[in-house]
Write an enzyme that holds these catalytic residues in place. Sequence first.
Site, PDB file in Angstrom:
ATOM      1  N   SER A  12       0.834  -1.205   0.000  1.00 63.98           N
ATOM      2  CA  SER A  12       0.000   0.000   0.000  1.00 63.98           C
ATOM      3  C   SER A  12       0.863   1.248   0.000  1.00 63.98           C
ATOM      4  O   SER A  12       1.978   1.252   0.543  1.00 63.98           O
ATOM      5  CB  SER A  12      -0.863  -0.013   1.266  1.00 63.98           C
ATOM      6  OG  SER A  12      -1.433   1.253   1.487  1.00 63.98           O
ATOM      7  N   TYR A  41      -2.086  -0.914  10.928  1.00 58.70           N
ATOM      8  CA  TYR A  41      -2.307  -1.427   9.567  1.00 58.70           C
ATOM      9  C   TYR A  41      -1.102  -1.111   8.677  1.00 58.70           C
ATOM     10  O   TYR A  41      -0.567  -1.974   7.994  1.00 58.70           O
ATOM     11  CB  TYR A  41      -3.586  -0.810   8.977  1.00 58.70           C
ATOM     12  CG  TYR A  41      -3.660  -0.895   7.477  1.00 58.70           C
ATOM     13  CD1 TYR A  41      -4.021  -2.084   6.849  1.00 58.70           C
ATOM     14  CD2 TYR A  41      -3.349   0.210   6.673  1.00 58.70           C
ATOM     15  CE1 TYR A  41      -4.056  -2.169   5.472  1.00 58.70           C
ATOM     16  CE2 TYR A  41      -3.383   0.131   5.305  1.00 58.70           C
ATOM     17  CZ  TYR A  41      -3.738  -1.061   4.704  1.00 58.70           C
ATOM     18  OH  TYR A  41      -3.762  -1.131   3.336  1.00 58.70           O
ATOM     19  N   LYS A  86       1.900  -3.525   6.734  1.00 58.23           N
ATOM     20  CA  LYS A  86       2.299  -3.494   5.316  1.00 58.23           C
ATOM     21  C   LYS A  86       3.814  -3.329   5.200  1.00 58.23           C
ATOM     22  O   LYS A  86       4.455  -3.982   4.386  1.00 58.23           O
ATOM     23  CB  LYS A  86       1.563  -2.379   4.567  1.00 58.23           C
ATOM     24  CG  LYS A  86       0.063  -2.632   4.396  1.00 58.23           C
ATOM     25  CD  LYS A  86      -0.220  -3.875   3.572  1.00 58.23           C
ATOM     26  CE  LYS A  86      -1.702  -4.186   3.446  1.00 58.23           C
ATOM     27  NZ  LYS A  86      -1.970  -5.525   2.885  1.00 58.23           N
ATOM     28  N   ASP A 136      -4.841  11.273   8.547  1.00 57.56           N
ATOM     29  CA  ASP A 136      -4.811  11.524   7.102  1.00 57.56           C
ATOM     30  C   ASP A 136      -3.585  12.355   6.723  1.00 57.56           C
ATOM     31  O   ASP A 136      -3.305  13.373   7.364  1.00 57.56           O
ATOM     32  CB  ASP A 136      -6.069  12.285   6.644  1.00 57.56           C
ATOM     33  CG  ASP A 136      -7.257  11.373   6.420  1.00 57.56           C
ATOM     34  OD1 ASP A 136      -7.052  10.154   6.267  1.00 57.56           O
ATOM     35  OD2 ASP A 136      -8.394  11.880   6.397  1.00 57.56           O
TER      36      ASP A 136
END
Length: 342
Positions: A126, A151, A155, A300
């Site tokens: 990702s 998360y 990755k 974000d």
Amino acid sequence: MNRRVLVAGGAGYIGSHTTVELIAAGYDVIVVDNFSNSDASSLEGIQRITGVMPTFIEADCCDKEAMRRVFEAHDFDSVIHFAAFKAVGESVAEPMKYYRNNLLSLLNILELMREYGRRNVVFSSSATVYGDADVLPVTEMTPRKPATSPYGNTKQMSEDILRDMVHATEGLQGIALRYFNPIGAHPSAHIGELPRGVPNNLVPYITQTAAGVRECLSIFGDDYPTPDGSCLRDYIDIVDLARAHVLAIGRMVEGRSKARYEVFNVGTGRPVSVFELVKGFEQANDLKLNYRVAARREGDVTAIWADTTLANEELGWHAERELCDTLRAAWAWECSVRGIDR
Ligand code: UFG
């Protein structure tokens, strides 16, 4: 040449679209899925599109003995590993769920590949591995910054585990594909994304709002240092993304890899703001969306988009679909799920 591929997580959003493209390219596909975040209806969708029902085994990739039986019974040479949890916010609340599931499934698959002498693996990575990048667009050489969620950590760790295992295992080669923001659905509207509960991601939230399932889309922040104040992302069509997997497998099967472990960005190379995406959706589908500006969402990044030169040149892959077609397909899929006449 062995053209059989095990697709772990093949009933899921990206897995089902990739299975369709693999079948269309002449591969035999064996799907493993435990339906933890997917539905058997996607297998029917695959059959409706391709005319082929892939071999299916219901199993959890974290269950090594169940996976061993899959390796015993099928002589695929290639594996695409999609089976992972992907909700960023949930991973912050329940980190062990993410570390256990996302890491154990990969460890099992790689150990079994080594034991059974299977050669090629594609891993779903990702853009999250870049964290809050200093220079945009990001290339595969852009240093990975600390992950902003468990998360994202899984990755980064998974990429490292794959790299180390490939280097330690003769005959094993791997490709990590770093996805940017996958959106849309198959143009047939037979398969698409099926988020459970309230969607976390922008496009399913938009389509559910348009369908009347959600009242109002919240745009998370209009005070970012971007041209219109909303975040910039690289939205990649799901069918384009699926095709990148077929090319990655082909590269390894045909012995064209330049290194045993390779990494490719899979995006369009074009930054699109949240406001642009919302307006694009309204225009593409000739409807008005109920939205309001809300506070920023924690975690974000302001902006991220891909430099796709490497995938263009090495995989021969290009993002082909126009954003408006992708947004039309997303709406067509939502309508088909909800039984809405467009
Ligand atoms: N957004 C909204 N409202 C919503 C949902 C999202 O305004 O209801 C905004 C977000 O703030 C962000 C953009 O839309 O600016 C895209 O958000 P998504 O949740 O769709 O996607 P993210 O970019 O946050 O996450 C995606 C993948 C993750 C991955 C991450 C890494 O879903 O798996 O990119 O860049 F980790």
